[in-house]
Structure formats: structure tokens, C-alpha cells
Scaffold this active site. Structure first.
Site, PDB file in Angstrom:
ATOM      1  N   CYS A  70     -17.472  17.188  -2.788  1.00  0.00           N
ATOM      2  CA  CYS A  70     -18.290  17.687  -3.895  1.00  0.00           C
ATOM      3  C   CYS A  70     -17.941  19.148  -4.120  1.00  0.00           C
ATOM      4  CB  CYS A  70     -19.770  17.532  -3.554  1.00  0.00           C
ATOM      5  SG  CYS A  70     -20.915  18.306  -4.721  1.00  0.00           S
ATOM      6  N   CYS A 177     -14.669  18.458 -11.253  1.00  0.00           N
ATOM      7  CA  CYS A 177     -15.794  17.779 -10.598  1.00  0.00           C
ATOM      8  C   CYS A 177     -15.242  16.483 -10.040  1.00  0.00           C
ATOM      9  CB  CYS A 177     -16.919  17.514 -11.597  1.00  0.00           C
ATOM     10  SG  CYS A 177     -18.250  16.444 -10.972  1.00  0.00           S
TER      11      CYS A 177
END
Length: 267
Positions: A70, A177
Site C-alpha cells: 500500500c 496506487c
């Protein structure tokens, strides 16, 4: 060999699938946080607390390395994770692939969450690794959430909106992302639509492959893609033993991991 990965949701799938391809014999521990997601809108301290919680849950299963799958958690929680877990458990963060994207020359676009776009963190990466390169920062509101829910219509709408903000002559797109890597080909198609035939194909740059390779390096393991596959997959949802979320199976990476029977009890 056992590799653990953490994220609030299924954004860890690309890195997990990359590990599986490099070392199909590796046992995987996927520690997600459905009770606390999304992490993006949380304060840095909250992100750190949630990342530590899922990392501890994963750490209880004795992994050899921990991948922070992440970008948000890597920005805010990596120092705390390393302070608590290293040197006993190597921790590998995820950084947007701005450096390799900029190395090829030409215009670069960085697709990222609205919170990351324009942030001091991202601007610092651009300054350090893309100085002198024509970089366009593209916010992608709603895209990560749409991918997390496998909402086809919402994905198409969010990708189209971001593509409309991406210069037509862009040479490379950084997927800033980890969720975006799950819909990479849809992004490629959107930014290529209407593109002049004289221009080279758009290159997409994700982080999953590099992160998986770094995890192996940290534990002194070489890639062995022909190794006999391991059937050990542990899935933790906010610390609870479970199976892969249904939305994960909407993506090739999730189906690759779901092709083995998960282990749903502690061991």
C-alpha cells in the site's frame, strides 16, 4: 519460505501475485483490514496504528519478510513498522515507480489518489527521480474504491475521468496506487484512445514486480518460477482467519492466488 503482505484491502494482490510468479513455492500470508478501510482519508497516526495491527497479525504466522502492499501505508507507517519488526522481520515498502518511468524520457503522468496527488511526498519523489522531466500529476477520485469493490461501471467512469486529464502525448503512466495495477490494461486502453499512431505505445509502470523482487533479495532468495507451487495461503481480515474477499476473484491476480485452497486457521 513465507512472505506476508499487508494492506487495507485488495491492493496487495498485484505484489502477492508477483511473489507467486517469482516463487510459486512460497507460502503467502495476506493481512487485510476491512474493518478499518479505507486508510487513505485517515490521519498519518491512524494509518500507522492500523498498519501495525495487521502487520502484527501477519507476524504471528512467522513470515520471513513483510511487504507493505500500500502506498499510503508505506508513506506514513513504514518507519514505525521497521522500528517494531526489524531486524527480525524485513519490511519492504511500496514506492511509486517514478524513477524508471522518468528514465525513458518523454512526458510522464502519475495517476494517484487525490490525497497523494500534489502531496509533499509525491513532489519529493518527482524532484528526486524526475527532475527536468515533464510530469503531470493526475488525481483519480473514486478509482481505488471502485477497484476494491470490483464495481465495473465505477471503474470505467473513474478511469475515463483520469484519462481525460492525462496529456495525449504522454509516454509513460505511473500507477501510483497499488489498486490501479489490477486494472492496468483498462488504464492503458483509456490513455491510448485517440492517440496519434506516430506516437509509441504508452508504458505503464507499477511497483509490484520490483517490490516482490526486493522481498526475495532481502531474505537472500533467488527467483525460481519453475518451483513446485505451495498450497499454503493464509488470509486474515482485520486479524480474523478467512478466505479471499469475493471481489479479489474478479481480477486475474486474485484468481491466481485463489487457485489454491486457503488455510483458514492459525498454525
Amino acid at each position: 519460505m513465507k512472505i506476508a503482505l499487508i494492506d487495507s484491502g485488495i491492493g496487495l494482490l498485484p505484489a502477492a501475485a508477483a511473489v507467486r510468479r517469482l516463487r510459486p513455492d512460497a507460502e503467502l500470508v495476506l493481512s487485510l483490514d476491512p474493518d478499518g478501510m479505507p486508510w487513505g482519508p485517515r490521519t498519518p497516526d491512524d494509518v500507522t496504528d492500523h498498519a501495525l495491527a495487521v502487520a502484527r497479525a501477519a507476524g504471528a504466522h512467522g513470515p520471513d519478510a513483510l511487504i507493505v502492499g500500500c502506498n499510503t501505508a508505506s508513506v506514513h507507517a513504514l518507519p514505525a513498522l521497521r522500528t517494531e519488526l526489524e531486524p527480525g522481520l524485513p519490511v519492504i515498502g511500496t514506492v511509486p515507480a517514478i524513477k524508471p518511468a522518468a528514465a525513458g524520457g518523454g512526458r510522464v503522468a502519475i495517476w494517484a489518489t487525490p490525497a497523494t496527488t500534489g502531496s509533499a511526498y509525491q513532489r519529493g519523489l518527482i524532484r528526486d527521480f524526475a527532475d527536468g522531466v515533464d510530469v503531470t500529476e493526475v488525481p483519480c477520485p473514486g478509482l481505488a474504491a471502485a477497484v476494491e469493490q470490483a464495481d465495473e461501471r465505477a471503474i470505467d467512469e473513474a478511469v475515463a475521468a483520469a484519462a481525460a486529464l492525462t496529456p495525449m502525448d504522454v509516454r509513460a503512466v505511473v500507477l501510483g496506487c497499488t489498486h490501479y495495477e489490477l486494472v492496468a490494461e483498462r488504464i492503458r486502453a483509456a490513455v491510448s484512445e485517440g492517440r496519434a499512431e506516430a506516437l509509441p505505445p504508452v508504458a505503464l509502470h507499477g511497483s509490484a514486480g520490483a517490490v516482490a523482487a526486493q522481498a526475495l533479495r532481502r531474505i537472500g532468495a533467488a527467483p525460481a518460477p519453475a518451483a513446485a507451487p505451495s498450497a499454503r495461503l493464509t488470509v486474515l481480515l482485520s486479524g480474523r482467519a478467512s478466505s479471499l474477499p469475493e471481489a479479489a476473484l474478479a481480477y486475474a491476480e486474485g484468481r491466481l492466488l485463489g487457485s489454491v485452497d486457503p488455510v483458514t486457521s492459525a498454525y
